[in-house]
Design an enzyme around this catalytic site. Structure first.
Site, PDB file in Angstrom:
ATOM      1  N   LYS A   1      -2.305  -1.513  -3.789  1.00  0.00           N
ATOM      2  CA  LYS A   1      -3.170  -0.342  -3.724  1.00  0.00           C
ATOM      3  C   LYS A   1      -2.337   0.916  -3.789  1.00  0.00           C
ATOM      4  CE  LYS A   1      -6.085   1.929  -0.412  1.00  0.00           C
ATOM      5  NZ  LYS A   1      -6.559   1.918   0.931  1.00  0.00           N
TER       6      LYS A   1
ATOM      7  N   LYS B   1       0.853  -1.179   0.000  1.00  0.00           N
ATOM      8  CA  LYS B   1       0.000   0.000   0.000  1.00  0.00           C
ATOM      9  C   LYS B   1       0.895   1.237   0.000  1.00  0.00           C
ATOM     10  CE  LYS B   1      -3.526   2.403   2.668  1.00  0.00           C
ATOM     11  NZ  LYS B   1      -4.453   2.280   3.796  1.00  0.00           N
TER      12      LYS B   1
HETATM   13  C1  PBG Z   1      -7.208   3.206   5.609  1.00  0.00           C
HETATM   14  C2  PBG Z   1      -7.641   3.164   4.197  1.00  0.00           C
HETATM   15  C3  PBG Z   1      -7.524   4.171   3.229  1.00  0.00           C
HETATM   16  C4  PBG Z   1      -8.111   3.674   2.065  1.00  0.00           C
HETATM   17  C5  PBG Z   1      -8.576   2.393   2.355  1.00  0.00           C
HETATM   18  N1  PBG Z   1      -8.252   2.089   3.669  1.00  0.00           N
HETATM   19  C6  PBG Z   1      -7.026   5.560   3.332  1.00  0.00           C
HETATM   20  C7  PBG Z   1      -5.632   5.865   3.650  1.00  0.00           C
HETATM   21  O1  PBG Z   1      -4.761   5.007   3.779  1.00  0.00           O
HETATM   22  O2  PBG Z   1      -5.382   7.056   3.824  1.00  0.00           O
HETATM   23  C8  PBG Z   1      -8.200   4.407   0.753  1.00  0.00           C
HETATM   24  C9  PBG Z   1      -9.248   3.921  -0.173  1.00  0.00           C
HETATM   25  C10 PBG Z   1      -9.548   4.837  -1.310  1.00  0.00           C
HETATM   26  O3  PBG Z   1      -8.914   5.874  -1.531  1.00  0.00           O
HETATM   27  O4  PBG Z   1     -10.499   4.499  -2.025  1.00  0.00           O
HETATM   28  N2  PBG Z   1      -8.264   2.984   6.500  1.00  0.00           N
END
Ligand code: PBG
Length: 326
Positions: A250, A197
């Site tokens: 992601k 991520k």
């Molecule tokens: C963290 C989380 C995020 C997303 C999914 N889980 C946000 C982040 O890491 O700031 C992002 C998902 C998206 O942008 O669609 N809880």
């Protein structure tokens, strides 16, 4: 030379739909789509997220109906995000027995038992400072956070969640969750690990949707540097060793090369998260009449599958499900 033009004519196999269908290499299936949903405490009507047209924050009272609607479209699962009324330093509502997600899971399971319920395991929507872990002197504490994440995952599974998806990027979280789950008799609950991520600008609209923007600083001390891919493979190996059942990359579209490398590197089912910014950009351009939305969405999701993802988590899931039905 018989192996070149004019004997070889690749256009022969592009003549019509039937031939093109016969030789198509990549397919999009509704069975492999996951739809993210936001559930907010203390609202009584759905509230549209202004930067994500068509995406709502749902009140608890309505989430069962919404789950049924999604199931009827053939979409197998939901990924749940909660917006609690109250936030504090340690994100207590994330692992509260009657927290918004714990309540939502029960309502979804009651209304639509066949829906696969996947939960996001991360504190950022529940902490007053908006970071994904416990802070000391402004620094996110890794090992203390693991205990809270374990409690959070356990409370989700106790409420009926089918799969837990840790997204915080703390070191050792997959192992911590696996131990906690196994100790409490949940050996059968799979972990979908957000293994790779990135610290991405593409999460911008999500942070409005989930009210989870950090109050100071950013997430670069725990999410990955967009410039790195060898590091992605190290993260991946760690999570596999710790017991991940599925892994995730992601965001998706700016990271198709990462999806491909992860695919070539391991045999676990691989999910890609087509994130909020990727959704909003398409919606905005479509609203301006600058692109053909359906065509572009199908092309983007096909590229994610072609790069090697099995599962796609996408806000477009309901529309795509309808388009696939034709
Ligand atoms: C963290 C989380 C995020 C997303 C999914 N889980 C946000 C982040 O890491 O700031 C992002 C998902 C998206 O942008 O669609 N809880």
């Amino acid at each position: 030379m018989s192996n070149t033009f004019p004997f070889v004519r690749p256009r022969r196999l592009r003549q019509n739909d039937r031939i093109r269908g016969l030789v198509r290499e990549t397919h999009l299936n509704v069975e492999q789509l996951i739809y993210p949903v936001f559930i907010a405490e203390g609202i009584s009507e759905p509230r549209e997220i202004s930067s994500m047209p068509g995406i709502m924050q749902w009140p608890l009272e309505m989430i069962g109906r919404e789950a049924q609607r999604i199931a009827e479209l053939g979409i197998p699962g939901l990924l749940l995000f909660g917006i609690p009324n109250e936030k504090d330093e340690v994100g207590s509502q994330a692992y509260a027995e009657h927290g918004v997600i714990q309540e939502a899971i029960q309502r979804i399971k009651a209304a639509s038992p066949e829906t696969l319920v996947i939960t996001d395991v991360c504190l950022c929507e529940y902490t007053s400072h908006g970071h994904c872990g416990v802070l000391h002197n402004g620094n996110v504490q890794n090992d203390e956070t693991l205990d809270l994440l374990s409690e959070m995952a356990l409370s989700h599974v106790a409420a009926g969640a089918d799969i837990v998806a840790p997204s915080d990027m703390m070191d050792g979280r997959v192992g911590a969750l696996r131990h906690a789950l196994d100790e409490h008799g949940y050996q059968q609950t799979p972990i979908m690990a957000y293994s790779v991520k990135y610290a991405s600008g593409f999460y911008g609209p999500f942070r409005e949707a989930a009210g989870s923007a950090p109050q100071f600083g950013d997430r670069r001390a725990y999410q990955m540097d967009p410039a790195n891919v060898r590091e992605a493979l190290r993260e991946l190996e760690q999570d596999i060793a710790e017991g991940a059942d599925m892994v995730m990359v992601k965001p998706a579209l700016s990271y198709l090369d990462v999806i491909r490398q992860v695919r070539d590197h391991c045999d676990l089912p691989l999910a890609a998260y087509n994130v909020s910014g990727e959704y909003s950009m398409v919606k905005a351009a479509a609203q301006l009449g600058w692109i053909d939305e359906q065509r572009i969405v199908m092309e983007m999701l096909t590229s994610i599958r072609r790069a090697g993802a099995d599962i796609i988590i996408t806000y477009f899931a309901p529309e795509v499900a309808q388009w696939l039905k034709g």
